[in-house]
Design an enzyme around this catalytic site. Structure first.
Site, PDB file in Angstrom:
ATOM      1  N   ARG A  22       0.846  -1.207   0.000  1.00 44.86           N
ATOM      2  CA  ARG A  22       0.000   0.000   0.000  1.00 44.86           C
ATOM      3  C   ARG A  22       0.878   1.253   0.000  1.00 44.86           C
ATOM      4  O   ARG A  22       0.576   2.255  -0.626  1.00 44.86           O
ATOM      5  CB  ARG A  22      -0.968   0.014   1.190  1.00 44.86           C
ATOM      6  CG  ARG A  22      -1.706   1.347   1.324  1.00 44.86           C
ATOM      7  CD  ARG A  22      -2.963   1.326   2.185  1.00 44.86           C
ATOM      8  NE  ARG A  22      -2.887   0.477   3.343  1.00 44.86           N
ATOM      9  CZ  ARG A  22      -2.187   0.759   4.457  1.00 44.86           C
ATOM     10  NH1 ARG A  22      -1.509   1.867   4.558  1.00 44.86           N
ATOM     11  NH2 ARG A  22      -2.195  -0.101   5.471  1.00 44.86           N
TER      12      ARG A  22
ATOM     13  N   TYR B 201     -16.988  16.012 -15.187  1.00 45.91           N
ATOM     14  CA  TYR B 201     -17.287  14.580 -15.276  1.00 45.91           C
ATOM     15  C   TYR B 201     -18.299  14.179 -14.186  1.00 45.91           C
ATOM     16  O   TYR B 201     -18.181  14.622 -13.039  1.00 45.91           O
ATOM     17  CB  TYR B 201     -15.981  13.783 -15.126  1.00 45.91           C
ATOM     18  CG  TYR B 201     -16.206  12.292 -15.105  1.00 45.91           C
ATOM     19  CD1 TYR B 201     -16.491  11.604 -16.274  1.00 45.91           C
ATOM     20  CD2 TYR B 201     -16.164  11.591 -13.911  1.00 45.91           C
ATOM     21  CE1 TYR B 201     -16.719  10.236 -16.250  1.00 45.91           C
ATOM     22  CE2 TYR B 201     -16.390  10.223 -13.880  1.00 45.91           C
ATOM     23  CZ  TYR B 201     -16.667   9.562 -15.053  1.00 45.91           C
ATOM     24  OH  TYR B 201     -16.907   8.201 -15.018  1.00 45.91           O
TER      25      TYR B 201
ATOM     26  N   ASP C 145      -8.032  17.854 -14.819  1.00 44.21           N
ATOM     27  CA  ASP C 145      -8.337  16.505 -15.290  1.00 44.21           C
ATOM     28  C   ASP C 145      -7.900  16.445 -16.754  1.00 44.21           C
ATOM     29  O   ASP C 145      -8.518  17.073 -17.620  1.00 44.21           O
ATOM     30  CB  ASP C 145      -9.845  16.233 -15.135  1.00 44.21           C
ATOM     31  CG  ASP C 145     -10.240  14.828 -15.569  1.00 44.21           C
ATOM     32  OD1 ASP C 145      -9.547  14.251 -16.431  1.00 44.21           O
ATOM     33  OD2 ASP C 145     -11.252  14.310 -15.064  1.00 44.21           O
TER      34      ASP C 145
ATOM     35  N   LYS D 105      -8.873   5.226 -19.615  1.00 41.93           N
ATOM     36  CA  LYS D 105      -9.180   5.660 -20.972  1.00 41.93           C
ATOM     37  C   LYS D 105      -7.934   5.532 -21.858  1.00 41.93           C
ATOM     38  O   LYS D 105      -7.440   4.443 -22.032  1.00 41.93           O
ATOM     39  CB  LYS D 105      -9.737   7.083 -20.917  1.00 41.93           C
ATOM     40  CG  LYS D 105     -10.784   7.310 -19.794  1.00 41.93           C
ATOM     41  CD  LYS D 105     -12.077   6.568 -19.993  1.00 41.93           C
ATOM     42  CE  LYS D 105     -12.987   6.550 -18.778  1.00 41.93           C
ATOM     43  NZ  LYS D 105     -13.327   7.834 -18.206  1.00 41.93           N
TER      44      LYS D 105
HETATM   45  C1  LIG Z   1     -13.800   8.255 -16.896  1.00 40.37           C
HETATM   46  C2  LIG Z   1     -13.438   9.598 -16.404  1.00 40.37           C
HETATM   47  C3  LIG Z   1     -13.200   9.847 -15.038  1.00 40.37           C
HETATM   48  C4  LIG Z   1     -13.367   8.766 -13.974  1.00 40.37           C
HETATM   49  O1  LIG Z   1     -12.431   7.764 -14.094  1.00 40.37           O
HETATM   50  P1  LIG Z   1     -12.686   6.217 -13.651  1.00 40.37           P
HETATM   51  O2  LIG Z   1     -11.424   5.566 -14.055  1.00 40.37           O
HETATM   52  O3  LIG Z   1     -13.894   5.764 -14.392  1.00 40.37           O
HETATM   53  O4  LIG Z   1     -12.930   6.230 -12.188  1.00 40.37           O
HETATM   54  C5  LIG Z   1     -12.810  11.115 -14.665  1.00 40.37           C
HETATM   55  N1  LIG Z   1     -12.687  12.108 -15.566  1.00 40.37           N
HETATM   56  C6  LIG Z   1     -12.923  11.925 -16.881  1.00 40.37           C
HETATM   57  C7  LIG Z   1     -12.766  13.070 -17.825  1.00 40.37           C
HETATM   58  C8  LIG Z   1     -13.307  10.661 -17.345  1.00 40.37           C
HETATM   59  O5  LIG Z   1     -13.560  10.487 -18.647  1.00 40.37           O
END
Ligand SMILES: *Cc1c(COP(=O)(O)O)cnc(C)c1O
Length: 395
Positions: free
Chosen positions: A50, A102, A174, A199
């Site tokens: 961890r 998001y 983000d 992603k």
């Molecule tokens: C998918 C996404 C998230 C969240 O991520 P997870 O891996 O699904 O928890 C946050 N910000 C954006 C822009 C996303 O496309």
């Protein structure tokens, strides 16, 4: 250390770490929760996974280098990274967040952090005056997501960072849609970069993961403390899979973005398409800013058909993209925001956010662009046919 190299070279240097013991070309998957300590009084670099693991370390170092940051952190999901980052705030602190943030970030702010006394104001972050008006003495973070989901609005990262410097708060960005290949927020003045690595960085729709990169030592120490304290770390095997995905990130996202521009240009000329949202098209409001702060418009676009029936017909008549939530994979992904990512909004809220009932979002994958265009031509033809049928049956 690797600063002199081009990005494509750096990615390979960062993700291919020859194992000093065996010469293995890949970082071993260190499936070990604990580590033997040779010295009764002085413990080694690793004690418990961890708190630190060599496979996860390799990934965290790679993303830190690519974003040009002080230190990287890997989390169990994008939301785990984002939630942990928001816990840098305390009760009584305030965050300014984009209206079209998001959905998961919206949920944690409104339903969890609010309960803990962390306040927020939603503004249109593409309008700097709205941000400035929302700043309070207790504002700790201005949060940016650019381009935004699903209408790809562009926020000026450098300008927001100048504001946060003046008001002594942090800029969190983000960077999921762009990845460090196209946009490096820390170089533009931001303090912390966040990713849903689920992603583009993973790229194969096979891992759920999050990454964060702190731009300075102080923030890195605080985030490390929280990562270890809250414990939402990325598993060792998933860390390895992410490193594996990152090796091809540069070629994948460039190819997808090239195709996205072709597909967006094609869609913008079709009579069945009311509007295309893609910051790579000169008619998009964020076109010039996008090309100042990022090196591409990316691989995501949205387009508006006449109504829900048209969107349904289109989805039912195309065969290449899968119809799913998520984005950033080798396969193209078509999604319907009103029933997927933005299902929690009321119809009025949706329309206000520019998400009409005919809106589809497309994440362009690695299929040939001309094949995608032929497939979409069939989808659009089906809409025309259906409309024609309706008109003739009425007569
Ligand atoms: C998918 C996404 C998230 C969240 O991520 P997870 O891996 O699904 O928890 C946050 N910000 C954006 C822009 C996303 O496309």
């Amino acid at each position: 250390m690797t600063e002199d190299y081009q990005f494509s070279t750096r990615i390979v240097r960062d993700t291919v770490r020859v194992d000093p013991e065996t010469g293995a070309a890949n970082v071993p998957i260190y499936l070990s929760s604990t580590f033997h300590q040779k010295d009764f009084d002085h413990f080694g670099k690793y004690d418990y996974t961890r708190s630190g693991n060599p496979t996860r370390d390799a990934l965290e170092n790679a993303i830190a280098d690519l974003e040009g940051g002080e230190r990287g952190f890997a989390f169990a999901s994008g939301m785990a990274a984002i939630s942990t980052a928001f816990l840098l705030l305390s009760s009584g602190d305030h965050a300014i967040v984009p209206k079209n943030v998001y959905g998961g970030t919206f949920r944690i702010l409104t339903q969890v952090l609010g309960r803990l006394g962390i306040e927020h104001t939603f503004v249109d972050t593409t309008d700097l005056s709205q941000i400035e008006q929302a700043i309070r003495p207790n504002t700790k973070v201005i949060y940016v997501e650019t381009p935004s989901n699903p209408t790809l609005k562009v926020t000026d990262i450098h300008a927001v960072s100048e504001l946060t410097k003046a008001y002594r708060c942090y800029t969190f960005v983000d960077n999921t849609f762009m990845t460090p290949i196209f946009q490096r927020p820390l170089e533009l003045g931001a303090d912390l970069v966040l990713h849903s690595a689920t992603k583009f960085i993973s790229g194969h729709s096979d891992v759920v993961a999050g990454l964060a990169v702190a731009g300075n030592h102080e923030l890195a120490d605080k985030l490390y403390f929280l990562q270890n304290a809250l414990g939402a770390v990325l598993g060792v095997q998933d860390s390895w899979l992410l490193l594996r995905g990152m090796k091809t990130l540069d070629v994948r996202i460039r190819k997808s973005a090239e195709s996205a521009l072709k597909v967006a240009a094609f869609l913008s000329k079709q009579p069945e398409v009311r509007r295309v949202y893609y910051p790579g098209l000169p008619q998009h409001s964020g076109f010039s800013l996008q090309h100042i702060q990022a090196s591409s418009a990316g691989a995501i676009l949205s387009f508006e058909l006449e109504n829900e029936a048209a969107a349904r017909t289109f989805v039912n008549h195309v065969s290449l993209p899968i119809f799913a939530v998520s984005l950033g994979a080798v396969e193209s992904i078509l999604s319907y925001p009103p029933k997927m990512s933005h299902a929690e909004l009321s119809e009025a809220e949706r329309i206000k956010a520019g998400i009409g009932s005919g809106l589809l979002r497309l994440s362009v994958g690695l299929e040939d662009a001309e094949d995608l265009i032929r497939d979409f031509t069939r989808g659009l033809a089906a809409i025309k046919e259906k409309k024609h049928e309706t008109v003739t049956s009425v007569n």
